[in-house]
Design a protein around this motif. Sequence first.
Motif, PDB file in Angstrom:
ATOM      1  N   VAL A 160       0.837  -1.207   0.000  1.00  0.00           N
ATOM      2  CA  VAL A 160       0.000   0.000   0.000  1.00  0.00           C
ATOM      3  C   VAL A 160       0.867   1.250   0.000  1.00  0.00           C
ATOM      4  CG1 VAL A 160      -1.666   1.307   1.392  1.00  0.00           C
ATOM      5  CG2 VAL A 160      -1.972  -1.137   1.037  1.00  0.00           C
ATOM      6  N   PHE A 161       1.933   1.252   0.763  1.00  0.00           N
ATOM      7  CA  PHE A 161       2.845   2.398   0.818  1.00  0.00           C
ATOM      8  C   PHE A 161       3.480   2.673  -0.536  1.00  0.00           C
ATOM      9  CE2 PHE A 161       7.236   3.911   1.595  1.00  0.00           C
ATOM     10  CZ  PHE A 161       6.925   5.177   2.082  1.00  0.00           C
ATOM     11  N   PHE A 162       3.996   1.634  -1.201  1.00  0.00           N
ATOM     12  CA  PHE A 162       4.651   1.826  -2.498  1.00  0.00           C
ATOM     13  C   PHE A 162       3.667   2.238  -3.584  1.00  0.00           C
ATOM     14  CE2 PHE A 162       8.324  -1.126  -1.247  1.00  0.00           C
ATOM     15  CZ  PHE A 162       9.072  -0.050  -0.811  1.00  0.00           C
ATOM     16  N   VAL A 163       2.474   1.673  -3.570  1.00  0.00           N
ATOM     17  CA  VAL A 163       1.467   2.062  -4.556  1.00  0.00           C
ATOM     18  C   VAL A 163       1.037   3.506  -4.330  1.00  0.00           C
ATOM     19  CG1 VAL A 163      -0.895   1.629  -5.333  1.00  0.00           C
ATOM     20  CG2 VAL A 163       0.672  -0.272  -5.028  1.00  0.00           C
ATOM     21  N   ILE A 206       8.849  -0.792  -8.295  1.00  0.00           N
ATOM     22  CA  ILE A 206       9.932  -1.726  -8.638  1.00  0.00           C
ATOM     23  C   ILE A 206      10.618  -2.215  -7.368  1.00  0.00           C
ATOM     24  CG2 ILE A 206      11.670   0.034  -9.069  1.00  0.00           C
ATOM     25  CD1 ILE A 206      11.302  -3.235 -10.988  1.00  0.00           C
ATOM     26  N   MET A 207      10.635  -1.377  -6.329  1.00  0.00           N
ATOM     27  CA  MET A 207      11.201  -1.819  -5.048  1.00  0.00           C
ATOM     28  C   MET A 207      10.381  -2.967  -4.470  1.00  0.00           C
ATOM     29  SD  MET A 207      12.566   1.376  -2.864  1.00  0.00           S
ATOM     30  CE  MET A 207      11.584   2.749  -3.395  1.00  0.00           C
ATOM     31  N   PHE A 208       9.059  -2.858  -4.568  1.00  0.00           N
ATOM     32  CA  PHE A 208       8.215  -3.937  -4.066  1.00  0.00           C
ATOM     33  C   PHE A 208       8.430  -5.204  -4.882  1.00  0.00           C
ATOM     34  CE2 PHE A 208       4.296  -6.381  -3.796  1.00  0.00           C
ATOM     35  CZ  PHE A 208       4.205  -6.531  -2.423  1.00  0.00           C
ATOM     36  N   LEU A 209       8.557  -5.078  -6.195  1.00  0.00           N
ATOM     37  CA  LEU A 209       8.757  -6.255  -7.039  1.00  0.00           C
ATOM     38  C   LEU A 209      10.103  -6.919  -6.761  1.00  0.00           C
ATOM     39  CD1 LEU A 209       7.367  -4.963 -10.451  1.00  0.00           C
ATOM     40  CD2 LEU A 209       6.227  -6.411  -8.767  1.00  0.00           C
ATOM     41  N   ILE A 210      11.113  -6.134  -6.451  1.00  0.00           N
ATOM     42  CA  ILE A 210      12.433  -6.690  -6.160  1.00  0.00           C
ATOM     43  C   ILE A 210      12.470  -7.323  -4.767  1.00  0.00           C
ATOM     44  CG2 ILE A 210      14.839  -6.040  -5.688  1.00  0.00           C
ATOM     45  CD1 ILE A 210      14.653  -4.142  -8.062  1.00  0.00           C
ATOM     46  N   LEU A 211      11.876  -6.668  -3.784  1.00  0.00           N
ATOM     47  CA  LEU A 211      11.944  -7.150  -2.401  1.00  0.00           C
ATOM     48  C   LEU A 211      10.961  -8.276  -2.098  1.00  0.00           C
ATOM     49  CD1 LEU A 211      12.293  -3.752  -0.535  1.00  0.00           C
ATOM     50  CD2 LEU A 211      14.083  -5.411  -1.024  1.00  0.00           C
ATOM     51  N   TYR A 212       9.969  -8.490  -2.963  1.00  0.00           N
ATOM     52  CA  TYR A 212       8.933  -9.490  -2.713  1.00  0.00           C
ATOM     53  C   TYR A 212       9.548 -10.886  -2.608  1.00  0.00           C
ATOM     54  CZ  TYR A 212       4.422 -11.800  -3.145  1.00  0.00           C
ATOM     55  OH  TYR A 212       3.313 -12.560  -2.911  1.00  0.00           O
ATOM     56  N   LYS A 213       9.005 -11.691  -1.721  1.00  0.00           N
ATOM     57  CA  LYS A 213       9.531 -13.039  -1.473  1.00  0.00           C
ATOM     58  C   LYS A 213       9.447 -13.908  -2.726  1.00  0.00           C
ATOM     59  CE  LYS A 213       9.091 -17.055   1.346  1.00  0.00           C
ATOM     60  NZ  LYS A 213       8.505 -17.764   2.409  1.00  0.00           N
ATOM     61  N   LYS A 240      25.792  -9.593  -3.434  1.00  0.00           N
ATOM     62  CA  LYS A 240      24.797 -10.465  -4.057  1.00  0.00           C
ATOM     63  C   LYS A 240      23.498  -9.710  -4.315  1.00  0.00           C
ATOM     64  CE  LYS A 240      25.167 -14.976  -3.401  1.00  0.00           C
ATOM     65  NZ  LYS A 240      25.045 -16.306  -2.826  1.00  0.00           N
ATOM     66  N   PHE A 241      23.142  -8.798  -3.412  1.00  0.00           N
ATOM     67  CA  PHE A 241      21.947  -7.993  -3.627  1.00  0.00           C
ATOM     68  C   PHE A 241      22.125  -7.075  -4.833  1.00  0.00           C
ATOM     69  CE2 PHE A 241      19.273  -4.258  -2.961  1.00  0.00           C
ATOM     70  CZ  PHE A 241      18.038  -4.869  -2.903  1.00  0.00           C
ATOM     71  N   PHE A 242      23.308  -6.522  -5.010  1.00  0.00           N
ATOM     72  CA  PHE A 242      23.569  -5.684  -6.183  1.00  0.00           C
ATOM     73  C   PHE A 242      23.451  -6.508  -7.462  1.00  0.00           C
ATOM     74  CE2 PHE A 242      26.496  -4.012  -9.386  1.00  0.00           C
ATOM     75  CZ  PHE A 242      25.956  -2.750  -9.560  1.00  0.00           C
ATOM     76  N   TYR A 243      24.049  -7.691  -7.492  1.00  0.00           N
ATOM     77  CA  TYR A 243      23.964  -8.558  -8.674  1.00  0.00           C
ATOM     78  C   TYR A 243      22.535  -8.991  -8.955  1.00  0.00           C
ATOM     79  CZ  TYR A 243      29.042  -9.076  -8.678  1.00  0.00           C
ATOM     80  OH  TYR A 243      30.386  -8.844  -8.736  1.00  0.00           O
ATOM     81  N   TYR A 244      21.754  -9.115  -7.905  1.00  0.00           N
ATOM     82  CA  TYR A 244      20.361  -9.524  -8.070  1.00  0.00           C
ATOM     83  C   TYR A 244      19.477  -8.368  -8.523  1.00  0.00           C
ATOM     84  CZ  TYR A 244      15.608 -10.096  -6.320  1.00  0.00           C
ATOM     85  OH  TYR A 244      14.243 -10.079  -6.191  1.00  0.00           O
ATOM     86  N   SER A 245      19.600  -7.211  -7.888  1.00  0.00           N
ATOM     87  CA  SER A 245      18.617  -6.148  -8.091  1.00  0.00           C
ATOM     88  C   SER A 245      18.934  -5.190  -9.227  1.00  0.00           C
ATOM     89  CB  SER A 245      18.441  -5.353  -6.798  1.00  0.00           C
ATOM     90  OG  SER A 245      19.636  -4.702  -6.459  1.00  0.00           O
ATOM     91  N   PHE A 246      20.197  -4.880  -9.469  1.00  0.00           N
ATOM     92  CA  PHE A 246      20.495  -3.856 -10.462  1.00  0.00           C
ATOM     93  C   PHE A 246      20.098  -4.268 -11.888  1.00  0.00           C
ATOM     94  CE2 PHE A 246      22.924  -0.868 -12.994  1.00  0.00           C
ATOM     95  CZ  PHE A 246      22.587   0.310 -12.345  1.00  0.00           C
ATOM     96  N   PRO A 247      20.316  -5.519 -12.319  1.00  0.00           N
ATOM     97  CA  PRO A 247      19.810  -5.886 -13.657  1.00  0.00           C
ATOM     98  C   PRO A 247      18.289  -5.806 -13.775  1.00  0.00           C
ATOM     99  CG  PRO A 247      21.474  -7.435 -12.974  1.00  0.00           C
ATOM    100  CD  PRO A 247      21.194  -6.569 -11.789  1.00  0.00           C
ATOM    101  N   ILE A 248      17.573  -6.059 -12.682  1.00  0.00           N
ATOM    102  CA  ILE A 248      16.117  -5.942 -12.711  1.00  0.00           C
ATOM    103  C   ILE A 248      15.718  -4.485 -12.861  1.00  0.00           C
ATOM    104  CG2 ILE A 248      14.003  -6.345 -11.403  1.00  0.00           C
ATOM    105  CD1 ILE A 248      15.432  -8.771 -10.153  1.00  0.00           C
ATOM    106  N   LEU A 249      16.388  -3.602 -12.129  1.00  0.00           N
ATOM    107  CA  LEU A 249      16.135  -2.165 -12.273  1.00  0.00           C
ATOM    108  C   LEU A 249      16.459  -1.698 -13.687  1.00  0.00           C
ATOM    109  CD1 LEU A 249      17.622  -0.803  -8.955  1.00  0.00           C
ATOM    110  CD2 LEU A 249      15.274  -0.569  -9.689  1.00  0.00           C
ATOM    111  N   PHE A 250      17.579  -2.148 -14.215  1.00  0.00           N
ATOM    112  CA  PHE A 250      17.991  -1.765 -15.559  1.00  0.00           C
ATOM    113  C   PHE A 250      16.972  -2.239 -16.594  1.00  0.00           C
ATOM    114  CE2 PHE A 250      20.639  -1.802 -19.363  1.00  0.00           C
ATOM    115  CZ  PHE A 250      21.265  -0.565 -19.254  1.00  0.00           C
TER     116      PHE A 250
END
Length: 170
Positions: free
Chosen positions: A9-12, A34-41, A109-119
Amino acid sequence: MRNNILLFVFFVFLQIFVLNKILFFEHIILSPIIMFLILYKYQKDSKESLLLGFFLGLLVDVFNNSLGTYSIICLIVIYFRNSWVLKIIGEEKTEELELMSIQELGSLKFFYYSFPILFLFYSLLSLLESESIISLDNIIFVILSSVANYIIMLIFQYLFLKFNFKNEWR
């Protein structure tokens, strides 16, 4: 579960009512969804995450009047994310993670995981909303928006997500 709903709700709310198509420095767009999509389980072979991404994008599309741009981008990003998690983190480690955060993955590992998704997110956004496919402005937009959102995501995690230090000194 309740924290995920509040986070959603906060991100939306931020995406729709505060940061609705605001350009910072003429090249940077902040997108909290995109933060919610990246952090989601992560859940293996989960149709729930694909549906969540689609409906999250559809909700943003309704308020942005963007004709399905965010819904298709969020769907592609979630599909890419589900395969990318297995390549970066591994299948056995993903079962024990609650959130895909920097506290649980580690900074590199978080950088390798999240930055390509952001890009990927900002590349698709630039491709679908721009008049020209490849231009210097689009490249600058993708790079600066990805870096700015990565920094905002790190700040958010360090300020608002709880740290798990119970076994740190053993």
